[in-house]
Design an enzyme around this catalytic site. Sequence first.
Site, mmCIF file in Angstrom:
data_model
loop_
_atom_site.group_PDB
_atom_site.id
_atom_site.type_symbol
_atom_site.label_atom_id
_atom_site.label_comp_id
_atom_site.label_asym_id
_atom_site.label_seq_id
_atom_site.Cartn_x
_atom_site.Cartn_y
_atom_site.Cartn_z
ATOM 1 N N SER A 1 5.180 -6.975 3.575
ATOM 2 C CA SER A 1 5.734 -7.278 4.896
ATOM 3 C C SER A 1 6.521 -8.601 4.855
ATOM 4 O O SER A 1 6.288 -9.449 3.989
ATOM 5 C CB SER A 1 4.595 -7.372 5.906
ATOM 6 O OG SER A 1 3.688 -8.360 5.478
ATOM 7 N N LYS B 1 -1.286 -7.161 -9.391
ATOM 8 C CA LYS B 1 -2.325 -7.151 -8.352
ATOM 9 C C LYS B 1 -1.993 -6.017 -7.398
ATOM 10 O O LYS B 1 -1.057 -6.114 -6.605
ATOM 11 C CB LYS B 1 -2.362 -8.496 -7.611
ATOM 12 C CG LYS B 1 -3.683 -8.745 -6.959
ATOM 13 C CD LYS B 1 -3.842 -8.785 -5.489
ATOM 14 C CE LYS B 1 -2.964 -8.388 -4.433
ATOM 15 N NZ LYS B 1 -3.531 -7.305 -3.580
ATOM 16 N N GLU C 1 -5.063 -3.937 -2.077
ATOM 17 C CA GLU C 1 -6.506 -3.682 -1.998
ATOM 18 C C GLU C 1 -6.815 -2.406 -1.206
ATOM 19 O O GLU C 1 -7.917 -1.881 -1.263
ATOM 20 C CB GLU C 1 -7.235 -4.896 -1.389
ATOM 21 C CG GLU C 1 -6.893 -5.239 0.056
ATOM 22 C CD GLU C 1 -5.609 -6.061 0.225
ATOM 23 O OE1 GLU C 1 -4.743 -6.017 -0.677
ATOM 24 O OE2 GLU C 1 -5.468 -6.722 1.270
ATOM 25 N N PHE D 1 0.806 -1.234 0.000
ATOM 26 C CA PHE D 1 0.000 0.000 0.000
ATOM 27 C C PHE D 1 0.830 1.271 0.000
ATOM 28 O O PHE D 1 0.338 2.339 -0.357
ATOM 29 C CB PHE D 1 -0.957 0.005 1.211
ATOM 30 C CG PHE D 1 -0.307 0.450 2.498
ATOM 31 C CD1 PHE D 1 -0.094 1.803 2.771
ATOM 32 C CD2 PHE D 1 0.126 -0.479 3.437
ATOM 33 C CE1 PHE D 1 0.517 2.208 3.958
ATOM 34 C CE2 PHE D 1 0.736 -0.078 4.615
ATOM 35 C CZ PHE D 1 0.938 1.265 4.866
ATOM 36 N N CYS E 1 9.680 1.593 3.458
ATOM 37 C CA CYS E 1 10.546 0.485 3.860
ATOM 38 C C CYS E 1 11.973 0.993 4.077
ATOM 39 O O CYS E 1 12.798 0.281 4.639
ATOM 40 C CB CYS E 1 10.526 -0.622 2.834
ATOM 41 S SG CYS E 1 11.277 -0.111 1.305
ATOM 42 N N GLU F 1 9.361 -3.468 13.350
ATOM 43 C CA GLU F 1 9.027 -2.435 12.353
ATOM 44 C C GLU F 1 7.781 -1.686 12.815
ATOM 45 O O GLU F 1 6.728 -2.297 13.011
ATOM 46 C CB GLU F 1 8.767 -3.092 10.984
ATOM 47 C CG GLU F 1 8.468 -2.065 9.912
ATOM 48 C CD GLU F 1 8.302 -2.665 8.511
ATOM 49 O OE1 GLU F 1 7.644 -3.703 8.376
ATOM 50 O OE2 GLU F 1 8.837 -2.065 7.557
HETATM 51 P P1 NAD Z 1 1.387 -6.652 3.164
HETATM 52 O O1 NAD Z 1 2.413 -7.722 3.248
HETATM 53 O O2 NAD Z 1 0.284 -6.652 4.148
HETATM 54 O O3 NAD Z 1 0.669 -6.695 1.706
HETATM 55 C C1 NAD Z 1 1.397 -6.656 0.510
HETATM 56 C C2 NAD Z 1 0.610 -7.352 -0.588
HETATM 57 O O4 NAD Z 1 0.417 -8.722 -0.241
HETATM 58 C C3 NAD Z 1 -0.772 -6.779 -0.835
HETATM 59 O O5 NAD Z 1 -1.005 -6.725 -2.217
HETATM 60 C C4 NAD Z 1 -1.712 -7.778 -0.162
HETATM 61 O O6 NAD Z 1 -2.956 -7.898 -0.815
HETATM 62 C C5 NAD Z 1 -0.953 -9.078 -0.249
HETATM 63 N N1 NAD Z 1 -1.171 -9.944 0.927
HETATM 64 C C6 NAD Z 1 -1.283 -9.552 2.215
HETATM 65 N N2 NAD Z 1 -1.425 -10.628 3.020
HETATM 66 C C7 NAD Z 1 -1.386 -11.715 2.212
HETATM 67 C C8 NAD Z 1 -1.479 -13.111 2.460
HETATM 68 N N3 NAD Z 1 -1.641 -13.605 3.696
HETATM 69 N N4 NAD Z 1 -1.409 -13.952 1.409
HETATM 70 C C9 NAD Z 1 -1.258 -13.478 0.159
HETATM 71 N N5 NAD Z 1 -1.175 -12.157 -0.126
HETATM 72 C C10 NAD Z 1 -1.231 -11.288 0.882
HETATM 73 O O7 NAD Z 1 2.182 -5.261 3.163
HETATM 74 P P2 NAD Z 1 1.597 -3.777 3.237
HETATM 75 O O8 NAD Z 1 1.029 -3.534 4.595
HETATM 76 O O9 NAD Z 1 0.756 -3.501 2.052
HETATM 77 O O10 NAD Z 1 2.946 -2.946 3.052
HETATM 78 C C11 NAD Z 1 3.794 -2.590 4.120
HETATM 79 C C12 NAD Z 1 4.982 -3.506 4.223
HETATM 80 O O11 NAD Z 1 5.685 -3.541 2.989
HETATM 81 C C13 NAD Z 1 6.010 -3.046 5.257
HETATM 82 O O12 NAD Z 1 6.452 -4.144 5.985
HETATM 83 C C14 NAD Z 1 7.140 -2.470 4.416
HETATM 84 O O13 NAD Z 1 8.402 -2.492 5.016
HETATM 85 C C15 NAD Z 1 7.082 -3.357 3.232
HETATM 86 N N6 NAD Z 1 7.704 -2.741 2.072
HETATM 87 C C16 NAD Z 1 8.929 -3.219 1.698
HETATM 88 C C17 NAD Z 1 9.585 -2.632 0.633
HETATM 89 C C18 NAD Z 1 10.935 -3.120 0.220
HETATM 90 O O14 NAD Z 1 11.429 -2.674 -0.810
HETATM 91 N N7 NAD Z 1 11.567 -4.002 0.953
HETATM 92 C C19 NAD Z 1 8.987 -1.567 -0.061
HETATM 93 C C20 NAD Z 1 7.729 -1.126 0.349
HETATM 94 C C21 NAD Z 1 7.097 -1.726 1.414
#
Ligand code: NAD
Length: 492
Positions: free
Chosen positions: A229, A176, A179, A152, A284, A385
Amino acid sequence: MSANMILHNYLNGEWRASRAAQTLDVINPATAEVLGKVPLSPAQEVDETARTAHAAYQEWRRVPPGDRIQYLFKLKVLLEKNLDDLAATITMECGKTFGEAKAEMQRAIENVEIACGIPMMMQGDLLEDIASGIDELMIRQPVGVCAAIVPFNFPGMIAFWFFPYAIACGNTYIIKPSEKVPMTLQKVFHLVEQTGLPKGVMNLVNGAKETVDAMLDHPLIRAISFVGSTPVARYIYSRATANGKRAQCQGGARNPIIVLPDADMKMTTNIAADSAFGCAGQRCLAGSMTITIGESRKVFTEAIAEVAAARVVGYGLDTGVEMGPVISPESKKRVEGLIAQGVSEGAKVLIDGRNAKIPNYEAGNFIRPTILQDVDPRSPLARTEFFGPVMTLMHMETIDDAIAFINSGQYGNMACVFTSSGAAARKFRYEAEVGNIGINLGVAAPMAYFPFSGWKESFFGDLHAQGKHGVEFFTQTKVVVERWPKEWSRKF
Ligand code: NAD
């Protein structure tokens, strides 16, 4: 945008209503206004999208690279023309300021520019006479249908770490979006459509876990790029690779900023504050903990408290606002809970941003900049985090202590050092076990032509996003060894 508008998916060059049984509201985190609804597309729609992309791949891979990139040149122009609209959409659905949102899209455009170099970057190698009269060549060919699952916090940019390289290399693509923030990519796809890209090359499928699982299991999808994450990154990497796919999965982070006594303290304070509180700490690469070394403690602590308290918090579309809200009420609750946990474990709240009320935006998920002082480096909190506008302050005696602390942590996304000593900077660069290093910088975000090099639990895979790594990830190598005996030559 309207509260009842249900976003569409995009496949085979057409916008299609999803048959999803469930939708989620997309909510402006500053105003709590419902901006639209996102469908949670079922597995059957992932299948239709993958088949479409696979059919398109058969033709697209045959289009010469020099012709493929013409669509990217068009996309760059369209993105620049629509920059303000895209940035405003990012602010509305994600909360960051308009300036931050514009900077995000500029980073997206840089990836389009770099991917236009594919005719050079995708070239293979050839060596004559590996044995007498025998030549060997290595060709790069596309992988097939590739897909990205994105988070997000950068609703526009992160998908661009992947798809420009993928399609320039001759793959077809499925995205994708998160959401929580699906509107920006919806707008990006309207621009993609205007480039005249052949049908089925770029596809958009909205959804959440069920949609993702269908992508991970689909035999026609050959490569998965994920950013999000750490627990989800680990899960996606395991499931995608168990299904025989390539995967590159970027995870979470807890990035330290080390302040040595010889640092330029004014510059350091301003940059450290931008790193911790920019995008409300939802990056991140947020420098979410600062470790003062030796005598830097007193002067840095006083200066950072002043800078943090002065930050203007509000709705990112309003003039003069420097920091927006966090993404959701749940996120606000979680971050405020972590601050309370720190206090109960003995940390001091130097600046307390909890219970923030922003006039005219009382329903928003605002937390003002917060600084927790004297966090115990051995506590789990020092490694957690926050993903909110919180800086934890710790103190250590030497740079070696700080490096040992960094290297014993589970994450390896970024670490920064502030110093005027070249020797100290070099030691830090050499010894810190993280993939992105900042020297007198607070957000060491790699440009599009360098890999985004997370290490340890900040990354699962081997080839990172962007640049040459992107080209390698989106191509498979084919080696040809060939013999053409000279006795077979006709006389011409
Ligand atoms: P998230 O892991 O909750 O979601 C990321 C994506 O995964 C979304 O599209 C979501 O629909 C999908 N998703 C979530 N749970 C899932 C599951 N159980 N099974 C399958 N798909 C699933 O992350 P977020 O809250 O959207 O983003 C924040 C996180 O992203 C933070 O931890 C941040 O550090 C990390 N991030 C990392 C980088 C990097 O380059 N390392 C860059 C940006 C964000």
